[in-house]
Write an enzyme that holds these catalytic residues in place. Structure first.
Site, short mmCIF file in Angstrom:
data_model
loop_
_atom_site.label_atom_id
_atom_site.label_comp_id
_atom_site.label_asym_id
_atom_site.label_seq_id
_atom_site.Cartn_x
_atom_site.Cartn_y
_atom_site.Cartn_z
N SER A 101 40.02 69.41 -38.18
CA SER A 101 39.45 68.06 -38.24
C SER A 101 37.93 68.04 -38.26
CB SER A 101 39.91 67.24 -37.03
OG SER A 101 39.20 67.64 -35.87
N LYS A 150 26.90 54.07 -45.75
CA LYS A 150 26.57 54.58 -44.41
C LYS A 150 25.33 53.86 -43.91
CE LYS A 150 27.98 58.00 -41.63
NZ LYS A 150 29.34 58.53 -41.43
N THR A 182 44.03 60.76 -37.11
CA THR A 182 43.27 61.95 -37.54
C THR A 182 44.08 63.22 -37.27
OG1 THR A 182 41.20 60.81 -37.08
CG2 THR A 182 41.08 63.19 -37.33
N VAL A 225 40.98 64.84 -30.74
CA VAL A 225 41.82 65.19 -31.89
C VAL A 225 42.57 66.51 -31.63
CG1 VAL A 225 41.85 65.77 -34.36
CG2 VAL A 225 40.29 64.00 -33.51
N ASP A 233 37.91 76.06 -25.75
CA ASP A 233 37.04 74.89 -25.63
C ASP A 233 35.90 75.29 -24.71
OD1 ASP A 233 37.73 71.56 -26.06
OD2 ASP A 233 35.99 72.15 -24.88
#
Ligand code: NAD
Length: 353
Positions: free
Chosen positions: A257, A74, A144, A178, A197
């Site tokens: 996810s 990373k 994904t 996703v 959401d």
């Protein structure tokens, strides 16, 4: 380094461009390290170092669990993504990455975009997830979401003896890149969904695509946890599973996810298990995007990405099997499967070519 088992940590600084960052390579047994490059206005170098050590180790497990030929790494850049970016800063970062001689490959993460690495790739070919026109593989949300869907099917198979999702009920948190695609898969499979959401207009756009009889409702963000559903599907933020939210869940499983869903892996993983809720380790079910960018290193073949992503189904069943057999949490079972895989590959690589 000794505590987490890192191989190499590389501090970079360049006065002219203001570049300041750290690259951490955790373990390259499976192949060159792969992991995103995050940019954040860290308060201190110590904070940046802590983040990069933790995230690079996580990448070793994420690469290992889906069996790509990459180890964990990373990078973190210390700076404000809104003010401190410049083409030269990313070119300079590219030069430092090139200097690692192919031990580290990277791409976007929080605070960086594919466009940033268009600059970096002028100095090095060690970048993945570039825009399509620069040879990248495009939107990672597609694999994904497929991986999450495969994870949900495997979970249904484990819990109810069939992966048929017809008539099953889902609560989906976050219908962004996703989440919206996961919803599409679930609806096509005959499932019914509650959606939420924080972005009301995005919620309405996605809800409008669903046949009336399969839309159980759109709810306020705080109401998504307590719904009576088969599977809770978090596709928004991390750290959403803790005492308060877990006590409200009324589902049989959590499969989504979002990265790092458990606020505290050990404590909250155990709490979910105590409540009889099956937890699909997020780093396995959300690995479709990683499979796609890792595939770029072998010459991107979309069919191969989808085939490998479908493998998440079998791997998750193995995780559930090991967890049940050893009486351990599912996240720990996934970690153990990866550690055993790394040891097997280490043995294979012991023969000189
Ligand atoms: P996104 O930003 O496109 O979508 C996230 C959605 O969640 C947005 O619509 C946002 O409005 C909504 N949201 C934010 N806070 C919320 C809240 N409190 N309650 C309800 N909704 C909320 O992001 P994405 O690419 O769809 O990724 C979703 C999650 O999956 C993230 O945690 C991400 O780290 C993870 N993930 C994504 C990928 C990928 O390939 N995109 C790969 C692995 C993991």
């Amino acid at each position: 380094m000794a505590k987490y088992g890192h191989e190499q940590i590389h501090f970079v600084q360049h006065k002219g461009t203001g570049l300041k960052g750290i690259v951490a390579i955790h373990d390259t047994t499976l192949g060159p390290a792969l992991g995103g490059c995050r940019m954040r206005p860290y308060e201190s170098e110590a904070e940046a170092l802590f983040d990069v050590l933790r995230l690079s180790k996580g990448m070793t497990y994420k690469c290992g669990v889906v069996d790509v030929d990459n180890g964990g790494g990373k990078a973190v850049l210390i700076g404000d993504p809104n003010f401190d970016k410049s083409p030269e800063l990313f070119r300079m970062f590219g030069r430092f990455v090139e200097g690692l001689g192919g031990r580290f490959y990277t791409g976007t993460d929080m605070g960086t975009t594919p466009q940033d690495f268009v600059h970096a790739q002028r100095e090095s070919k060690r970048f993945v997830g570039l825009p399509l026109e620069y040879g990248g593989s495009g939107n990672t949300a597609v694999p994904t979401a497929l991986g999450v869907f495969e994870g949900i099917k495997a979970t249904a198979q484990w819990l109810w003896g069939s992966h048929d999702l017809y008539g099953k009920r889902f609560a989906v948190q976050g219908v962004g890149k996703v989440g919206a695609l996961v919803v599409q898969h679930l609806v096509e499979a005959g499932g019914a969904v509650y959606l939420t959401d924080v972005d009301r207009s995005q919620l309405e756009v996605v809800a409008a695509t669903i046949p009336k009889e399969q839309l159980l409702g759109t709810v306020a963000p705080e109401d998504i946890y307590a719904l009576d559903v088969d599977v809770f599907v978090p596709c928004a933020l991390g750290a959403i599973l803790h005492e308060e939210t877990i006590s409200r869940l009324r589902c049989a499983a959590v499969v989504g996810s979002a990265n790092n869903q458990l606020l505290d892996m050990e404590k909250h993983g155990a709490l979910l298990a105590m409540r009889g809720i099956l937890y699909a380790p997020d780093y396995l079910v959300n690995a479709g995007g990683l499979i796609q960018v890792a595939d770029e290193l072998q010459g991107y073949v979309p069919e191969r990405v989808l085939a490998k992503t479908r493998g998440i189904y079998e791997m998750l069943l193995q995780v559930y099997g090991l967890a049940a057999e050893q009486g351990i949490p599912t996240w720990l079972a996934a970690d153990r499967l990866v550690e055993a895989r790394i040891e097997r590959v280490r043995d294979v690589k012991s023969v000189r070519l």
